[in-house]
Each structure stands twice: as structure tokens, then as C-alpha cells.
Motif scaffolding. Sequence first.
Motif, PDB file in Angstrom:
ATOM      1  N   LYS A 111     -31.813  48.834 -22.276  1.00  0.00           N
ATOM      2  CA  LYS A 111     -30.983  50.026 -22.245  1.00  0.00           C
ATOM      3  C   LYS A 111     -30.262  50.153 -23.585  1.00  0.00           C
ATOM      4  CE  LYS A 111     -30.041  49.507 -17.271  1.00  0.00           C
ATOM      5  NZ  LYS A 111     -28.970  49.384 -16.251  1.00  0.00           N
ATOM      6  N   PHE A 112     -29.783  51.376 -23.893  1.00  0.00           N
ATOM      7  CA  PHE A 112     -29.061  51.522 -25.149  1.00  0.00           C
ATOM      8  C   PHE A 112     -28.154  52.744 -25.110  1.00  0.00           C
ATOM      9  CE2 PHE A 112     -33.025  53.746 -25.512  1.00  0.00           C
ATOM     10  CZ  PHE A 112     -32.795  54.863 -26.306  1.00  0.00           C
ATOM     11  N   ALA A 113     -27.145  52.728 -25.994  1.00  0.00           N
ATOM     12  CA  ALA A 113     -26.151  53.803 -26.043  1.00  0.00           C
ATOM     13  C   ALA A 113     -25.488  53.792 -27.409  1.00  0.00           C
ATOM     14  CB  ALA A 113     -25.106  53.617 -24.945  1.00  0.00           C
ATOM     15  N   ILE A 114     -24.693  54.834 -27.664  1.00  0.00           N
ATOM     16  CA  ILE A 114     -23.817  54.896 -28.833  1.00  0.00           C
ATOM     17  C   ILE A 114     -22.380  54.812 -28.354  1.00  0.00           C
ATOM     18  CG2 ILE A 114     -22.858  56.470 -30.581  1.00  0.00           C
ATOM     19  CD1 ILE A 114     -25.656  57.430 -31.158  1.00  0.00           C
ATOM     20  N   ALA A 115     -21.543  54.074 -29.095  1.00  0.00           N
ATOM     21  CA  ALA A 115     -20.108  54.025 -28.839  1.00  0.00           C
ATOM     22  C   ALA A 115     -19.400  54.243 -30.170  1.00  0.00           C
ATOM     23  CB  ALA A 115     -19.700  52.691 -28.232  1.00  0.00           C
ATOM     24  N   SER A 116     -18.704  55.370 -30.302  1.00  0.00           N
ATOM     25  CA  SER A 116     -18.114  55.761 -31.587  1.00  0.00           C
ATOM     26  C   SER A 116     -16.650  56.145 -31.457  1.00  0.00           C
ATOM     27  CB  SER A 116     -18.900  56.952 -32.161  1.00  0.00           C
ATOM     28  OG  SER A 116     -18.286  57.455 -33.326  1.00  0.00           O
ATOM     29  N   SER A 117     -15.883  55.880 -32.522  1.00  0.00           N
ATOM     30  CA  SER A 117     -14.487  56.327 -32.592  1.00  0.00           C
ATOM     31  C   SER A 117     -14.395  57.806 -32.957  1.00  0.00           C
ATOM     32  CB  SER A 117     -13.713  55.520 -33.639  1.00  0.00           C
ATOM     33  OG  SER A 117     -13.332  54.265 -33.144  1.00  0.00           O
ATOM     34  N   SER A 118     -15.488  58.374 -33.431  1.00  0.00           N
ATOM     35  CA  SER A 118     -15.483  59.793 -33.799  1.00  0.00           C
ATOM     36  C   SER A 118     -15.604  60.664 -32.553  1.00  0.00           C
ATOM     37  CB  SER A 118     -16.633  60.095 -34.763  1.00  0.00           C
ATOM     38  OG  SER A 118     -16.471  59.405 -35.977  1.00  0.00           O
ATOM     39  N   LYS A 119     -15.467  61.971 -32.739  1.00  0.00           N
ATOM     40  CA  LYS A 119     -15.573  62.914 -31.628  1.00  0.00           C
ATOM     41  C   LYS A 119     -17.027  63.382 -31.473  1.00  0.00           C
ATOM     42  CE  LYS A 119     -10.838  64.663 -32.006  1.00  0.00           C
ATOM     43  NZ  LYS A 119     -10.393  64.099 -30.716  1.00  0.00           N
ATOM     44  N   HIS A 120     -17.321  63.916 -30.293  1.00  0.00           N
ATOM     45  CA  HIS A 120     -18.672  64.413 -30.034  1.00  0.00           C
ATOM     46  C   HIS A 120     -19.078  65.509 -31.015  1.00  0.00           C
ATOM     47  CE1 HIS A 120     -20.424  62.478 -26.516  1.00  0.00           C
ATOM     48  NE2 HIS A 120     -19.214  62.415 -25.978  1.00  0.00           N
ATOM     49  N   ARG A 125     -23.446  66.500 -33.832  1.00  0.00           N
ATOM     50  CA  ARG A 125     -23.960  67.366 -34.895  1.00  0.00           C
ATOM     51  C   ARG A 125     -24.816  66.588 -35.880  1.00  0.00           C
ATOM     52  NH1 ARG A 125     -21.342  68.823 -39.801  1.00  0.00           N
ATOM     53  NH2 ARG A 125     -19.340  68.062 -38.988  1.00  0.00           N
ATOM     54  N   HIS A 126     -24.333  65.416 -36.272  1.00  0.00           N
ATOM     55  CA  HIS A 126     -25.096  64.651 -37.258  1.00  0.00           C
ATOM     56  C   HIS A 126     -26.326  63.985 -36.637  1.00  0.00           C
ATOM     57  CE1 HIS A 126     -22.763  65.315 -40.842  1.00  0.00           C
ATOM     58  NE2 HIS A 126     -21.645  65.162 -40.136  1.00  0.00           N
ATOM     59  N   LEU A 127     -26.233  63.593 -35.387  1.00  0.00           N
ATOM     60  CA  LEU A 127     -27.440  63.077 -34.718  1.00  0.00           C
ATOM     61  C   LEU A 127     -28.524  64.149 -34.673  1.00  0.00           C
ATOM     62  CD1 LEU A 127     -25.967  61.060 -31.708  1.00  0.00           C
ATOM     63  CD2 LEU A 127     -27.269  60.109 -33.623  1.00  0.00           C
ATOM     64  N   LYS A 128     -28.133  65.379 -34.398  1.00  0.00           N
ATOM     65  CA  LYS A 128     -29.110  66.485 -34.370  1.00  0.00           C
ATOM     66  C   LYS A 128     -29.692  66.718 -35.757  1.00  0.00           C
ATOM     67  CE  LYS A 128     -26.962  68.775 -30.420  1.00  0.00           C
ATOM     68  NZ  LYS A 128     -26.080  69.877 -29.951  1.00  0.00           N
ATOM     69  N   ARG A 129     -28.848  66.686 -36.790  1.00  0.00           N
ATOM     70  CA  ARG A 129     -29.333  66.883 -38.153  1.00  0.00           C
ATOM     71  C   ARG A 129     -30.318  65.797 -38.567  1.00  0.00           C
ATOM     72  NH1 ARG A 129     -28.332  65.367 -43.351  1.00  0.00           N
ATOM     73  NH2 ARG A 129     -26.640  63.938 -42.854  1.00  0.00           N
ATOM     74  N   LEU A 130     -30.070  64.585 -38.099  1.00  0.00           N
ATOM     75  CA  LEU A 130     -30.928  63.445 -38.441  1.00  0.00           C
ATOM     76  C   LEU A 130     -32.150  63.334 -37.540  1.00  0.00           C
ATOM     77  CD1 LEU A 130     -28.059  60.834 -38.966  1.00  0.00           C
ATOM     78  CD2 LEU A 130     -29.428  61.910 -40.771  1.00  0.00           C
TER      79      LEU A 130
END
Length: 230
Positions: A111-120, A125-130
Amino acid sequence: MTKPSIIPAMIHAIIFDFDGLIFDSETPDFISWQETYGAHGVELSRELWNAHIGTITFDPYLHLEELLGRPIDRDAVWAKRKARDNELLAAQTIMPGVEDYLAEVRELGLKFAIASSSKHSWVDRHLKRLGLFEQFDLIFCSDDVGNVGKPDPAVYQAAIAALGIAPQNGLALEDSPNGVTAAKGAGLWCTAVPNRMTRDLNFDHADYRLNALTDMPLSQLITEVMNGTS
């Protein structure tokens, strides 16, 4: 084809940090603020900046005003600084080794996920760009946990709950000491993968350290972490 024989049963999920681990937004952010401070005739300390990487606690506008001893036109500063930041960000691509790790996560059936201090609004937005947004079903950001950022473990705790794992069955990948503190505070194993902004910081509290994800395959990393051979 999965390779369960080489993966210790203890690790069932990988949790990725975002800024500085998947995407280097940290270097452009620092450069744009460093240039902004310089335009006002003062210096942004690298040591101060580094201490707050991975958190949401530092207010560069307030700090700049404190150094100047007067208020600034925050809207004007924001517009100019953000234009420069966007220029630098546009040149950033996926960090080396990330795509290979994502492929191996699937190959190994983890399983996998992202955990970030930034906002969605930022992360998505950057995940979509990448071209990575569709690869993550689980993305947890500070606005999912009451706008609390690392080193508080809340965003990792949310990811752990959604993944349905015990904390000791998860491995976090982090680029900052504050991120490592958050992951360890949530009870996860954690590997530090510093970038050029964070490589000189103290990661003694991490379970393992890589110079980059390209140093070794994920399966080998898990084995090394479990064997305690950092």
C-alpha cells in the motif's frame, strides 16, 4: 510479478513525503525568498530557513518586517516573489528514483500514500502537472488535519488510519528532520532522503539514510531498514 520472499512481513505500506522528496519545491522557495530579502537590503539566514523546512510555522513576511523594523507591502512582495518562485518551479521535475519506487511499490503489492505539510491546493496541482496525481489514491495534507503541519505527526496518523495498517508496518520516506520527527512520532519506520537544501541537517533520528532514492531499490531499502544496517 511480486517478490514477497524478499520483503519482510513487517512492512505493508510506504508513505511518501511530497515537497523535497517527490518534487523539489524547497530550493525554488528558498531562492525566491532569499532574493526578496536581498532586494530589501537584508539577509535570509540559511540556518533559520533550514530549521523550518517541512513545517508550516515560519512566516517570512513577518520575519522580513522584523529585520527591517517596519511594515512592508505584503501584496506587492507576494506578487513579485511568487512570480519568481513560479519561474523556478516550472523548471523542476520529478525527483530521481521516485517513479522507480512507485513502480516497485506496485510490483511488491504494498500500500502507499502521500503525507504532506502542504495544502491540497498545492500538492494536488503539482502532482497533476507532473503526471503523478492519478497514481495516488491516498493523499493527506495539512488541511486534512486541521492545518497542522510536521513535526506534528497528525498527517501521518491520518495516512496510517486510511491505509489500515499498524504504525510499525509502515515506512515513511522523508527529506527533512521535521518530517522524520513527524513520521517517528506516528510510530513509523522512516528513511531520510535529503535533497540539496537539507543534506547537511541532522538526521540521526531516522532509521536509515539514503543520498537519493536511486541509491538502492525499494526492496533492498526495506531489508536494510529492517536489519538495522544504516
